[in-house]
Design an enzyme around this catalytic site. Structure first.
Site, PDB file in Angstrom:
ATOM      1  N   ASP A   1      13.406   6.797  79.282  1.00 46.78           N
ATOM      2  CA  ASP A   1      14.547   6.607  80.178  1.00 46.78           C
ATOM      3  C   ASP A   1      15.833   6.421  79.374  1.00 46.78           C
ATOM      4  O   ASP A   1      15.921   5.533  78.527  1.00 46.78           O
ATOM      5  CB  ASP A   1      14.322   5.377  81.068  1.00 46.78           C
ATOM      6  CG  ASP A   1      13.049   5.480  81.883  1.00 46.78           C
ATOM      7  OD1 ASP A   1      13.117   5.945  83.017  1.00 46.78           O
ATOM      8  OD2 ASP A   1      11.978   5.104  81.358  1.00 46.78           O
TER       9      ASP A   1
ATOM     10  N   ASP B   1      12.276   7.511  72.963  1.00 48.58           N
ATOM     11  CA  ASP B   1      12.245   6.689  74.157  1.00 48.58           C
ATOM     12  C   ASP B   1      12.328   7.632  75.355  1.00 48.58           C
ATOM     13  O   ASP B   1      12.690   8.812  75.204  1.00 48.58           O
ATOM     14  CB  ASP B   1      13.417   5.709  74.125  1.00 48.58           C
ATOM     15  CG  ASP B   1      13.500   4.844  75.362  1.00 48.58           C
ATOM     16  OD1 ASP B   1      12.458   4.320  75.788  1.00 48.58           O
ATOM     17  OD2 ASP B   1      14.609   4.710  75.909  1.00 48.58           O
TER      18      ASP B   1
END
Length: 222
Positions: free
Chosen positions: A14, A12
């Site tokens: 952020d 991922d």
């Protein structure tokens, strides 16, 4: 457990690779201040940074996507964020060293994020960290976004790797749901934002890590 025969590690964005909360929070807080409301501290926004506009507007104004004014305010937030998204965002400590180690082991790495390409593309171009990423999948690269597994499966296809030889690392429950549905090993990044459900033990991840370098303890080169 140990992950066996891993060929690629997907992340991922952020809250997992980068701390973008300062810029996301600033974009939302600018909206508050422009309306005569008091500024909120970064920590008020941080835990919801992984939810993007939805999270930031919920903190700044108590809004949800069901509210009539949400769409207009979301576009204002997007414009603010576009103007500042590389001003305060930084790579989490240990990430660069961890990625270097993965590459030394001959492993591929890539990004799968729900952030739209409108933001992902300029952000990853601006940060040298991503020059060695083998793929970057945004929230609108496929017709689906996490927790649907399709973005992860698309990343595996682009890498030419079967999903079962991939590991996915994320800091939100939807990341683990998507990874499991895609048939990948899953890692909960306990150092990330964690979202509304911060009890990572309940997510069903294969492992949980407290720092990026801890991931290396669990990986074996294919």
């Amino acid at each position: 457990m140990r992950f066996e025969n891993v060929t690629a590690v997907l992340f991922d964005l952020d809250g997992t690779l980068i701390d973008s909360a300062p810029d996301l929070g600033a974009a939302a807080d600018q909206m508050r201040v422009s309306r005569g409301l008091p500024s909120l501290p970064l920590e008020a926004y941080r835990h919801m940074a992984g939810a993007g506009a939805r999270g930031m507007l919920s903190v700044a104004f108590g809004l949800t996507p069901k509210d009539a004014e949400f769409e207009a305010l979301r576009e204002e937030f997007f414009s603010n964020y576009e103007a500042c998204m590389t001003q305060r965002t930084y790579v989490f400590e240990g990430i660069a060293d961890m990625l270097d180690d993965l590459r030394r082991r001959g492993l591929l790495w890539g990004v799968v994020t729900n952030k739209s390409a409108r933001f992902t593309d300029p952000l990853t171009r601006a940060m040298p960290l991503f020059a060695t990423a083998s793929t970057v999948i945004s929230g609108d690269t496929t017709p689906y976004s996490k927790p649907h597994p399709e973005p992860l499966l698309e990343a595996a296809r682009r890498l030419g790797v079967i999903p079962g030889r991939c590991v996915y690392v994320g800091d939100d429950e939807r990341d683990i749901v998507a990874g499991r549905a895609a048939g990948m090993g899953t890692v909960a990044a306990d150092y990330g934002y964690l979202g509304e459900k911060s009890d990572t033990a309940s997510w069903g991840a294969d492992i949980r890590i407290n720092s990026p370098m801890e991931l290396l303890q669990w990986l074996q080169a294919a």
